[in-house]
Write an enzyme that holds these catalytic residues in place. Structure first.
Site, PDB file in Angstrom:
ATOM      1  N   CYS A  56      -7.280  86.805  17.313  1.00 37.23           N
ATOM      2  CA  CYS A  56      -6.224  86.133  18.063  1.00 37.23           C
ATOM      3  C   CYS A  56      -6.219  86.582  19.518  1.00 37.23           C
ATOM      4  O   CYS A  56      -6.257  87.781  19.814  1.00 37.23           O
ATOM      5  CB  CYS A  56      -4.865  86.419  17.430  1.00 37.23           C
ATOM      6  SG  CYS A  56      -3.484  85.665  18.305  1.00 37.23           S
ATOM      7  N   CYS A  59      -3.359  89.198  21.685  1.00 37.67           N
ATOM      8  CA  CYS A  59      -3.421  90.657  21.893  1.00 37.67           C
ATOM      9  C   CYS A  59      -4.880  91.089  22.014  1.00 37.67           C
ATOM     10  O   CYS A  59      -5.738  90.604  21.280  1.00 37.67           O
ATOM     11  CB  CYS A  59      -2.796  91.405  20.718  1.00 37.67           C
ATOM     12  SG  CYS A  59      -1.055  91.031  20.400  1.00 37.67           S
ATOM     13  N   CYS A 134       2.914  87.631  13.158  1.00 37.10           N
ATOM     14  CA  CYS A 134       2.737  87.921  14.580  1.00 37.10           C
ATOM     15  C   CYS A 134       3.522  89.177  14.922  1.00 37.10           C
ATOM     16  O   CYS A 134       4.716  89.285  14.609  1.00 37.10           O
ATOM     17  CB  CYS A 134       3.205  86.754  15.452  1.00 37.10           C
ATOM     18  SG  CYS A 134       2.879  87.021  17.220  1.00 37.10           S
ATOM     19  N   GLN A 238      11.223  85.697  32.250  1.00 37.74           N
ATOM     20  CA  GLN A 238      10.471  86.910  31.948  1.00 37.74           C
ATOM     21  C   GLN A 238      10.240  86.977  30.441  1.00 37.74           C
ATOM     22  O   GLN A 238      11.098  86.601  29.644  1.00 37.74           O
ATOM     23  CB  GLN A 238      11.220  88.149  32.436  1.00 37.74           C
ATOM     24  CG  GLN A 238      11.370  88.224  33.951  1.00 37.74           C
ATOM     25  CD  GLN A 238      10.043  88.411  34.689  1.00 37.74           C
ATOM     26  OE1 GLN A 238       9.038  88.840  34.098  1.00 37.74           O
ATOM     27  NE2 GLN A 238      10.025  88.102  35.978  1.00 37.74           N
ATOM     28  N   PHE A 265      10.628  83.040  45.999  1.00 37.28           N
ATOM     29  CA  PHE A 265      10.073  82.629  44.708  1.00 37.28           C
ATOM     30  C   PHE A 265      11.115  82.949  43.629  1.00 37.28           C
ATOM     31  O   PHE A 265      10.826  83.606  42.629  1.00 37.28           O
ATOM     32  CB  PHE A 265       8.748  83.335  44.408  1.00 37.28           C
ATOM     33  CG  PHE A 265       7.711  83.238  45.489  1.00 37.28           C
ATOM     34  CD1 PHE A 265       6.872  82.136  45.571  1.00 37.28           C
ATOM     35  CD2 PHE A 265       7.573  84.238  46.436  1.00 37.28           C
ATOM     36  CE1 PHE A 265       5.900  82.048  46.572  1.00 37.28           C
ATOM     37  CE2 PHE A 265       6.617  84.153  47.442  1.00 37.28           C
ATOM     38  CZ  PHE A 265       5.779  83.054  47.509  1.00 37.28           C
ATOM     39  N   GLU A 285      12.806  78.584  46.473  1.00 38.49           N
ATOM     40  CA  GLU A 285      11.968  78.234  45.320  1.00 38.49           C
ATOM     41  C   GLU A 285      11.376  76.850  45.538  1.00 38.49           C
ATOM     42  O   GLU A 285      12.035  75.954  46.057  1.00 38.49           O
ATOM     43  CB  GLU A 285      12.811  78.272  44.037  1.00 38.49           C
ATOM     44  CG  GLU A 285      12.173  77.670  42.814  1.00 38.49           C
ATOM     45  CD  GLU A 285      10.878  78.341  42.418  1.00 38.49           C
ATOM     46  OE1 GLU A 285       9.912  77.599  42.146  1.00 38.49           O
ATOM     47  OE2 GLU A 285      10.818  79.589  42.393  1.00 38.49           O
ATOM     48  N   ASP A 331       8.861  87.520  44.393  1.00 35.92           N
ATOM     49  CA  ASP A 331       8.303  87.525  43.034  1.00 35.92           C
ATOM     50  C   ASP A 331       7.368  86.328  42.898  1.00 35.92           C
ATOM     51  O   ASP A 331       7.671  85.352  42.210  1.00 35.92           O
ATOM     52  CB  ASP A 331       9.449  87.457  42.016  1.00 35.92           C
ATOM     53  CG  ASP A 331       8.948  87.476  40.575  1.00 35.92           C
ATOM     54  OD1 ASP A 331       7.762  87.811  40.353  1.00 35.92           O
ATOM     55  OD2 ASP A 331       9.741  87.148  39.672  1.00 35.92           O
ATOM     56  N   CYS A 357       2.943  89.907  38.835  1.00 36.82           N
ATOM     57  CA  CYS A 357       2.299  89.850  37.529  1.00 36.82           C
ATOM     58  C   CYS A 357       0.787  90.009  37.673  1.00 36.82           C
ATOM     59  O   CYS A 357       0.033  89.678  36.753  1.00 36.82           O
ATOM     60  CB  CYS A 357       2.629  88.536  36.830  1.00 36.82           C
ATOM     61  SG  CYS A 357       2.156  87.053  37.742  1.00 36.82           S
TER      62      CYS A 357
END
Length: 400
Positions: A56, A59, A134, A238, A265, A285, A331, A357
């Site tokens: 999968c 992960c 999961c 998030q 953002f 935004e 962000d 991120c």
């Protein structure tokens, strides 16, 4: 002399790296690569909790114990900074989200004859791993996997993948189904019955002609800082509640003394609303739907917030505009905020908080801010996407 076959670290894409530089998939620090290519497991090699691992793609790192996983998340951030020549920065210990707390996920569904598969794709391929457990999804989301598989079997074209997007909102689970054939009275009745039977907060369909909401007993919202904001289907949120809290707390020191600050953002207002009580906040935004939702929520809560529909890649906040604020938070998406960082590097705003991120684009933009006279005070790594190579962080910069 060190053992050349000893796994000493985990590389950015998740492979273990031996002392002599060889990359070894699914290895942990302390493992030893044997001459026949096998592994002698060391003290940090964990038993993966999910039967679908490693096929999968949800992960990549379930073979790491908690210590090694935290070290990997922190190391990704520290390594990106060093790669840009940024040293001497306090990189805090990583905060990891707990198992089964992911509140937002996009799954794929496809039909192969009489069999319908629903789950994440294998990494680097289009193969769908048909989930029967999961370790990362919130139980409220995973509880819908089997019912959705049954619902969608004859709605998905043969060997043509559709998407199921799940979000846990204030009222419950929001389901958006994309790429299915959902015409006709019988299908409409099935969808409505499914939504009622499973007490969905909302069910929407996008058959290629735009999102159509089929079930929404009450307006769907998500709450930040006590303010309920209308939530468009699968709007950005998030990934976990504790990850969100970690990022909010990490940037709080840059904003708590600011009477007027800017959230760039801003999305639905994760930071503008969580940290904006009693402050004047400018929120920019590019997505019009998010701007309207934020504006509506802030107005109802009587917050001093101005929501601006603005594409910060094409029209970043200028240096002169930035200097009007006591602090600025940004962000941006994975590409980072290069155009905005160029303007901020020349500004005199006392504090900048940067949520990212992508450690690489963050480090690139951080270098520009530092060269402009800012000091990177601290960085908080956050592993919201547990057991994956996806890392988030929040950094605080001070002028001078």
């Amino acid at each position: 002399m060190s053992d050349p076959g000893l796994i000493v670290r985990i590389a950015a894409k998740g492979d273990g790296v031996t002392a002599d530089g060889r990359h070894v998939p699914m290895s942990a620090p302390g493992d030893r690569l044997k001459g026949d290519g096998g592994l002698d497991f060391g003290p940090h090699h964990a038993n993966p909790p999910c039967v679908h691992y490693p096929l999968c793609g949800g992960c990549q790192l379930q073979h790491l114990d908690e210590e090694s996983l935290a070290d990997y998340v922190r190391g990704r951030v520290a390594g990106a900074l060093v790669g840009q020549g940024i040293e001497g920065v306090t990189v805090l210990p990583a905060i990891l989200s707990a198992p089964q707390t992911r509140r937002r996920a996009a799954l794929r569904v496809a039909r192969f004859g009489k069999k319908t598969a629903l789950g994440f794709s294998s990494e680097g391929s289009h193969r769908i791993v048909d989930l029967n457990m999961c370790a990362v999804l919130h139980p409220a989301l995973f509880a819908l996997v089997e019912p959705l598989r049954a619902l969608l079997g004859d709605m998905v074209g043969e060997r043509r993948a559709a998407h199921v997007k799940l979000t846990l909102a204030d009222q419950g689970v929001d389901v958006l189904i994309e790429g299915v054939e959902a015409e006709g009275l019988s299908i409409a009745e099935r969808l409505s019955a499914f939504a009622r039977d499973h007490r969905l907060a909302r069910l929407s369909i996008d058959d290629g002609y735009g999102v159509q909401t089929r079930h929404e007993p009450e307006p769907l919202t998500v709450t930040f800082g006590g303010v309920a904001v209308p939530m468009p289907p699968y709007a950005f949120l998030q990934a976990t509640a504790d990850g969100e809290a970690a990022l909010v707390n990490a940037v709080r020191p840059a904003l708590e003394s600011a009477g007027v600050w800017a959230d760039l953002f801003s999305g639905l207002g994760t930071f503008a609303l969580s940290l904006g009580a009693g402050k004047r906040v400018y929120a920019a935004e590019a997505a019009r739907g998010l701007v309207m939702a934020l504006k509506g929520g802030a107005n109802r809560a009587q917050r001093q917030l101005f929501a601006d529909h603005r594409d910060l890649f094409r029209r970043p906040l200028t240096t002169q505009e930035a200097n009007r604020f006591d602090a600025i938070l940004l962000d941006p998406p994975r590409a980072g905020g290069r155009e905005q960082a160029i303007q901020l590097a020349a500004a005199t705003v006392p504090a900048i908080a940067y949520v990212s991120c992508n450690p690489s684009s963050f480090a690139r933009d951080a270098k520009m801010l530092i060269e402009g006279g800012y000091r990177l005070e601290s960085v908080q790594p956050v592993g919201q996407f547990r057991w994956s190579t996806h890392v988030e962080l929040a950094g605080v910069f001070r002028r001078g």
